[in-house]
Design a protein around this motif. Structure first.
Motif: not given
Length: 622
Positions: A478-483, A486-499
């Motif tokens: 996460q720290q490497s991505a922030a530097k 890079v956006k990292i988006k995590l989801h546990k519901i597939i419909y939320r991921l698609i939205e």
């Protein structure tokens, strides 16, 4: 001899304790065959599909006595204690029943306070979650291919939906019989007969209408007729004489696959033939395994897996895909030979596809060359050189600003999921993307497992976004991505991921400009004013609606058509310059373009332009 007398004594005691006809039905069912029943339950909001895979093989000796004793021991011993996640609660209007993984038929019956009628004792019910969205078509089709009986659940208050029709088609393609469960029959607005009539259009004819499909009216909320549904499924299995051979080489199907940090590649599978044992050599897809460890649906380590048993398998060299066929081979050398052959066949197919693409490109270049020769063949060399110079000038490299605008209209994606089936479902949804003219969707990489440093580096290189489904990201990543931005988006519901993906696509699209009307005036008279040596046309207007603001934009409308857009050079009330003219006031105005002529009856509209964030037109179906 004494042991035989003891068995008979226990049997007589059992017959005296419980109803004779019920025990006879149980003994008859158990005497015919031992049946392992597995239920797959979809917990989706719209019409889940339950599938049952049932296999049987001959029972051991002393069938009647052994069956009776097993039932007797079950009923006289204490109920096995299991950890409960929540206390069971009951009210006068409804009753909540807890269901856990590995629950047996007897435990379910006791929880529902119902008698066991004709189900074998000790058999477990396995619930496998199958989503109900159309994007999971491949998963449902794979389930229909694996199972032997499809239990189709349709809500009595909603009727036949798209998912129901798709499930029926999968069952027909796999030539699997259907048992219809009409759910929500406890509701006042429930209409089971309407559901049966609607299903006639899809060749699902219930027994009430002269067909062969059993229909059971159930209520998942109150538990009504759930045992009747189980009976209907078991009866159909007995009629079809579903059996499997527990001997010979193992055959099965990969249901799901994922990577575990401590155990490596892991698959969950259904055994369809043979008996899987520790040390067996398996081949699935382009991967092979020497079975190191097996566990059941409760995570308990087992040494053997029989037909119809769901089993977790550890020992794979690579991760096979969900739906791959599992076959047992005699040795590791044979497994490597099979895998190498399959990889060679895949490479040959890829080469054929590449050659086909190259041939199409070659034809395109030949056609373009032919057209170029026809275009320049008759021209003088000077004329030909000048035309080619103009074409090269039009194909100049993009300026930095233009390049940024072009790149902002592309969304590179990296997809990571917890299991192979999740990634497959997300990719299936992305295959429905049909808005490339708005924003191009570029899939850079996808895979199974947690997000790694390599994923972050790829996202940085392509200026992409990482979407993770049910995966973890360490603090270092996460720290490497922030530097690196890079956006990292995590989801546990597939419909939320698609939205979230839709929102990201919309953010990459250029904003649209909308006009908001501020005021409207009609031209009552026209005249001209001399300024120096110029005559400037002036329109005498009266504001009919809203107000006119000099600093805003204006347009001139004649007979419904816009003939001019621009700004005002002057706005006067009588002889005074003014910045705002309100409703009902008269004014004189002149435009920044002198060539435009006013006519009585024209309309002057004052408006302002606002940038509005665009929204993608892609509709994934939910």
């Amino acid at each position: 001899m004494n042991q035989k007398l003891l068995k008979l004594e226990n049997l007589l005691h059992f017959l005296q304790t419980y109803k004779y006809h019920t025990v006879c039905r149980q003994l008859h069912s158990l005497g015919q065959r031992r049946t392992l029943v597995q239920w797959r339950h979809g917990f989706s909001s719209a019409y889940p599909v339950w599938t049952a895979q049932i296999y049987a093989w001959p029972w051991q000796t002393d069938v009647l006595i052994g069956a009776a004793l097993s039932q007797y021991r079950l009923l006289v011993t204490k109920e096995e204690k299991r950890p409960r996640k929540s206390q069971l609660s009951s009210t006068k209007t409804k009753k909540e029943v807890e269901v856990w993984i590995g629950m047996t038929v007897e435990e379910l019956a006791r929880a529902l306070e119902k008698d066991i009628v004709s189900l074998p004792s000790g058999e477990k019910i396995t619930f496998l979650d199958t989503p109900g969205h159309a994007a999971f078509s491949a998963m449902r089709a794979r389930g229909a291919q694996v199972t032997d009986i499809v239990v189709l659940v349709v809500a009595a208050d909603d009727g036949v939906m798209k998912q129901t029709i798709e499930s029926i088609q999968h069952a027909k393609d796999a030539q699997v019989p259907i048992v219809l469960a009409i759910n929500k029959c406890d509701k006042a607005e429930a209409d089971p007969e309407k559901v049966k009539k609607e299903l006639l259009a899809y060749d699902v004819v219930c027994e009430d209408y002269g067909g062969d499909v059993q229909a059971v009216h159930v209520s998942a909320l109150t538990g009504d007729n759930l045992m009747a549904l189980a009976e209907a499924t078991t009866a159909l299995a007995e009629m079809l004489e579903l059996k499997a051979d527990p001997t010979g080489p193992v055959e099965g199907t990969v249901i799901e696959s994922f990577t575990d940090k401590g155990r490596g590649p892991v698959t969950t599978a259904i055994i369809q033939r043979g008996t899987l044992r520790k040390g067996s050599i398996l081949v699935a897809g382009k991967s092979w395994a020497k079975v190191r460890l097996m566990f059941d649906e409760n995570g308990k380590i087992i040494n053997e897996a029989y037909p119809s048993m769901p089993v977790g398998i550890i020992g794979w060299k690579d991760l096979p895909s969900a739906g791959d066929e599992i076959l047992e081979v005699e040795s590791e050398a044979r497994a490597r030979e099979v895998i190498n052959w399959r990889k060679f066949e895949q490479e040959q197919e890829k080469n054929k596809d590449d050659l086909k693409i190259l041939e199409e490109k070659r034809k395109e270049h030949q056609e373009a060359h032919r057209k170029t020769r026809e275009k320049y063949g008759t021209l003088h060399w000077k004329k030909r050189s000048f035309m080619k110079y103009l074409e090269r000038k039009e194909q100049r490299p993009l300026k930095p600003k233009e390049k940024i605008e072009r790149d902002s209209n592309v969304l590179p994606l990296i997809i990571k999921g917890d299991v192979d089936g999740s990634v497959e479902a997300i990719l299936n949804i992305m295959d429905t993307y049909d808005a490339s003219h708005e924003c191009q969707l570029d899939l850079v990489h996808y895979g199974v497992g947690d997000i790694s440093e390599n994923d972050v580096n790829l996202a940085e290189t392509f200026d992409g976004v990482i979407f993770g489904f049910n995966v973890n990201v360490s603090n270092i990543i996460q720290q490497s991505a922030a530097k690196k931005g890079v956006k990292i988006k995590l989801h546990k519901i597939i419909y939320r991921l698609i939205e979230d993906l839709q929102e990201e696509l919309s953010s990459r699209m250029p904003c649209t400009v909308e006009e908001h009307q501020i005021g409207e005036a009609s031209i009552l008279a026209t005249f001209s004013v001399t300024e120096g040596k110029k005559k400037i046309p002036v329109a005498g207007c009266r504001v009919q609606k809203g107000q006119l603001e000099k600093q805003k934009k204006f347009k001139l409308i004649r007979k419904g058509q816009v003939i001019w857009k621009g700004s005002l050079t002057s706005l006067k009330h009588h002889k005074d310059d003014i910045s705002v003219i309100k409703t009902g006031m008269d004014c004189g105005l002149s435009l920044d373009e002198e060539k435009v002529e006013f006519q009585v009856g024209d309309e002057i509209v004052c408006y302002e332009e606002k940038e509005v964030s665009a929204k993608t037109s892609w509709d994934p179906g939910f």
